[in-house]
Write an enzyme that holds these catalytic residues in place. Structure first.
Site, PDB file in Angstrom:
ATOM      1  N   GLN A   1     -54.113  47.181 -86.092  1.00 50.39           N
ATOM      2  CA  GLN A   1     -53.187  46.051 -85.968  1.00 50.39           C
ATOM      3  C   GLN A   1     -52.420  46.121 -84.657  1.00 50.39           C
ATOM      4  O   GLN A   1     -51.691  47.085 -84.407  1.00 50.39           O
ATOM      5  CB  GLN A   1     -52.209  46.054 -87.149  1.00 50.39           C
ATOM      6  CG  GLN A   1     -51.212  44.916 -87.155  1.00 50.39           C
ATOM      7  CD  GLN A   1     -50.272  44.996 -88.340  1.00 50.39           C
ATOM      8  OE1 GLN A   1     -50.124  46.053 -88.966  1.00 50.39           O
ATOM      9  NE2 GLN A   1     -49.637  43.895 -88.686  1.00 50.39           N
ATOM     10  N   GLY A   2     -52.563  45.112 -83.816  1.00 46.65           N
ATOM     11  CA  GLY A   2     -51.860  45.051 -82.539  1.00 46.65           C
ATOM     12  C   GLY A   2     -50.707  44.069 -82.596  1.00 46.65           C
ATOM     13  O   GLY A   2     -50.798  42.972 -82.024  1.00 46.65           O
ATOM     14  N   TYR A   3     -49.661  44.448 -83.286  1.00 46.24           N
ATOM     15  CA  TYR A   3     -48.471  43.598 -83.388  1.00 46.24           C
ATOM     16  C   TYR A   3     -47.318  44.171 -82.562  1.00 46.24           C
ATOM     17  O   TYR A   3     -46.881  43.580 -81.586  1.00 46.24           O
ATOM     18  CB  TYR A   3     -48.042  43.480 -84.856  1.00 46.24           C
ATOM     19  CG  TYR A   3     -48.649  42.325 -85.622  1.00 46.24           C
ATOM     20  CD1 TYR A   3     -49.914  41.844 -85.325  1.00 46.24           C
ATOM     21  CD2 TYR A   3     -47.966  41.725 -86.671  1.00 46.24           C
ATOM     22  CE1 TYR A   3     -50.476  40.797 -86.038  1.00 46.24           C
ATOM     23  CE2 TYR A   3     -48.511  40.678 -87.392  1.00 46.24           C
ATOM     24  CZ  TYR A   3     -49.767  40.207 -87.071  1.00 46.24           C
ATOM     25  OH  TYR A   3     -50.315  39.173 -87.776  1.00 46.24           O
ATOM     26  N   SER A   4     -46.813  45.337 -82.958  1.00 49.24           N
ATOM     27  CA  SER A   4     -45.594  45.890 -82.354  1.00 49.24           C
ATOM     28  C   SER A   4     -45.782  46.251 -80.891  1.00 49.24           C
ATOM     29  O   SER A   4     -46.855  46.689 -80.466  1.00 49.24           O
ATOM     30  CB  SER A   4     -45.142  47.136 -83.128  1.00 49.24           C
ATOM     31  OG  SER A   4     -44.745  46.812 -84.431  1.00 49.24           O
TER      32      SER A   4
ATOM     33  N   GLU B   1     -48.982  41.893 -96.045  1.00 52.37           N
ATOM     34  CA  GLU B   1     -48.722  43.297 -95.734  1.00 52.37           C
ATOM     35  C   GLU B   1     -47.491  43.798 -96.481  1.00 52.37           C
ATOM     36  O   GLU B   1     -47.500  44.885 -97.054  1.00 52.37           O
ATOM     37  CB  GLU B   1     -48.515  43.474 -94.226  1.00 52.37           C
ATOM     38  CG  GLU B   1     -48.206  44.922 -93.835  1.00 52.37           C
ATOM     39  CD  GLU B   1     -47.824  45.074 -92.365  1.00 52.37           C
ATOM     40  OE1 GLU B   1     -47.705  46.230 -91.926  1.00 52.37           O
ATOM     41  OE2 GLU B   1     -47.642  44.048 -91.673  1.00 52.37           O
TER      42      GLU B   1
ATOM     43  N   SER C   1     -38.448  45.919 -90.509  1.00 52.37           N
ATOM     44  CA  SER C   1     -37.454  46.826 -91.086  1.00 52.37           C
ATOM     45  C   SER C   1     -36.752  46.179 -92.283  1.00 52.37           C
ATOM     46  O   SER C   1     -36.661  44.953 -92.393  1.00 52.37           O
ATOM     47  CB  SER C   1     -36.417  47.221 -90.030  1.00 52.37           C
ATOM     48  OG  SER C   1     -35.580  46.125 -89.723  1.00 52.37           O
ATOM     49  N   ASN C   2     -36.245  47.031 -93.178  1.00 52.00           N
ATOM     50  CA  ASN C   2     -35.584  46.509 -94.374  1.00 52.00           C
ATOM     51  C   ASN C   2     -34.350  45.678 -94.028  1.00 52.00           C
ATOM     52  O   ASN C   2     -33.992  44.740 -94.753  1.00 52.00           O
ATOM     53  CB  ASN C   2     -35.198  47.663 -95.298  1.00 52.00           C
ATOM     54  CG  ASN C   2     -36.398  48.226 -96.033  1.00 52.00           C
ATOM     55  OD1 ASN C   2     -37.531  47.808 -95.797  1.00 52.00           O
ATOM     56  ND2 ASN C   2     -36.168  49.171 -96.926  1.00 52.00           N
ATOM     57  N   GLU C   3     -33.699  46.016 -92.907  1.00 52.77           N
ATOM     58  CA  GLU C   3     -32.545  45.220 -92.488  1.00 52.77           C
ATOM     59  C   GLU C   3     -32.967  43.791 -92.173  1.00 52.77           C
ATOM     60  O   GLU C   3     -32.295  42.817 -92.559  1.00 52.77           O
ATOM     61  CB  GLU C   3     -31.875  45.869 -91.270  1.00 52.77           C
ATOM     62  CG  GLU C   3     -31.163  47.178 -91.546  1.00 52.77           C
ATOM     63  CD  GLU C   3     -32.119  48.357 -91.681  1.00 52.77           C
ATOM     64  OE1 GLU C   3     -31.663  49.442 -92.075  1.00 52.77           O
ATOM     65  OE2 GLU C   3     -33.324  48.196 -91.389  1.00 52.77           O
TER      66      GLU C   3
END
Length: 398
Positions: A126-129, A244, A383-385
């Site tokens: 996966q090339g996201y971040s 995801e 992230s959960n935030e």
């Protein structure tokens, strides 16, 4: 987990158990139990076994080679495979890209790539971040400039899980700088063997190069590898992320982790009695089990909605938060249970064939490795935030 199953569903559970007893290689299960590193061939071996049985595309419709299972069957399968200590199914092709191609890909892309995902011929990453675009994914800077029949890609991706094994990568790339940042993103399928691609490992705290940097220098990608429309990739990216985040809930992994925690607490002694008999510790275990049962029910509802053609919305963010918090709580309690034996961490012990003797009980090594590795759960996949912000906007309208 005790739910009100029908006779047919109980029969299916028995079928899954019989299959695992016969086909799951003991060597692989033992590596999972001991927290040993799984090799590429380990993942491929289990992938092939499931594919041969027709039980690989658990969230795929039958028309594309999937199982066509309903939400309960998928839940049962996940519970039983994790309870049997089977290796995880690498999710990038099956659970992420596959649904995107089915929903937005061309007929040629579906006909070419979906069978190769099932056969294992293609290993996707996966090339996201990117360094400046993690949870703020709309800030991606990797560019794809159209030149005739190709896009020329330049930039960097990071935290690419198992990218060292992959022969293909699906990427979010910037094809326009006009309008809002989300409006200039496209979704590209890239062959990792294309000239100009470099994979650089990132070694984690457990000594494992599980994630990577992927660099693109004038990488030429055929235009037919564009999924959907140019500059519409943000829509496809969000669709993928909802799947995801639902999968990150990891009900099966949490259930297996809870069973392991209880086993450890029964074996570890405190003041001459099993730790599980300590009322304070037992109350913590009971609370996390209650939370897990509630999450499993929510997960089933969400999966059922997805099976009916509804893409999960804020529910996937809720599951991502609760699921990762529960798994981290279980890891924390397990680490508390093994006490001082959780401190030593010898990376070489995780390699198959290592002669390094364990320090303390055998399960302490797996407990420590899992604890460290799963600290990432509340960060990756958004992230959960950030997920709490999504919930506040989508449900509370804040």
């Amino acid at each position: 987990m005790d739910l009100n199953y029908t006779d047919e569903q109980r029969a299916f559970r028995n079928e899954v158990r019989a299959f695992l007893a016969e086909k799951l290689p003991q060597r692989l299960a033992e590596k999972v139990v001991a927290g040993k590193r799984l090799t590429k061939s380990d993942y491929e071996e289990w992938h092939a076994i499931l594919n041969e049985r027709g039980w690989l595309g658990v969230n795929w419709p039958e028309e594309h080679g999937g199982t066509g299972w309903d939400a309960v069957s998928r839940h049962i399968f996940e519970e039983e495979t994790t309870a049997a200590n089977a290796p995880r199914i690498v999710p990038f092709g099956l659970n992420m890209l596959g649904p995107v191609l089915m929903a937005f890909g061309s007929e040629e892309q579906k006909a070419h790539y979906l069978p190769r995902i099932l056969s294992g011929e293609d290993w996707w990453c996966q090339g996201y971040s990117e360094p400046g675009a993690g949870s703020d994914l709309a800030s991606v800077k990797t560019t794809a400039v159209r030149e005739g029949d190709h896009y020329v890609v330049n930039g960097q991706k990071t935290w690419t899980t198992l990218g060292q094994h992959a022969n293909r990568i699906f990427c979010l790339v910037r094809t326009s700088r006009e309008g809002k940042p989300q409006e200039g993103i496209s979704f590209l399928l890239i062959d990792m063997n294309t000239p100009g691609i470099e994979v650089r490992p990132i070694v984690l705290i457990d000594g494992e190069p599980e994630v990577n940097e992927v660099w693109f220098s004038d990488v030429r990608v055929p235009v037919e590898n564009l999924v959907g429309e140019e500059n519409k990739g943000w829509t496809y990216a969000k669709y993928l992320l909802t799947h995801e985040r639902t999968n990150i809930a990891g009900v099966g992994f949490a259930t297996a982790g809870l069973a392991s925690l209880k086993r450890i607490a029964r074996n570890q002694m405190q003041n001459g009695r099993p730790l599980i008999e300590n009322p304070v510790f037992a109350a913590k275990v009971a609370q996390v089990e209650i939370d897990l049962m509630a999450m499993a029910t929510t997960n089933l509802r969400t999966l059922a909605a997805a099976a009916a053609g509804q893409a999960p919305g804020a529910e996937s963010s809720m599951l991502k938060i609760k699921g990762t918090v529960i798994r981290q709580q279980i890891n924390h309690l397990a680490r508390q249970a093994v006490g001082p034996y959780a401190a030593p961490f010898i990376s070489e012990m995780l390699d198959e064939g290592s002669n390094v003797e364990p320090v303390g009980p055998e399960e302490s090594m797996a407990v420590t490795q899992t604890y460290f590795n799963n600290r990432k759960l509340s960060i990756y996949g958004g992230s959960n935030e950030v997920q709490r912000q999504i919930i506040s906007k989508a449900i509370l309208e804040l």
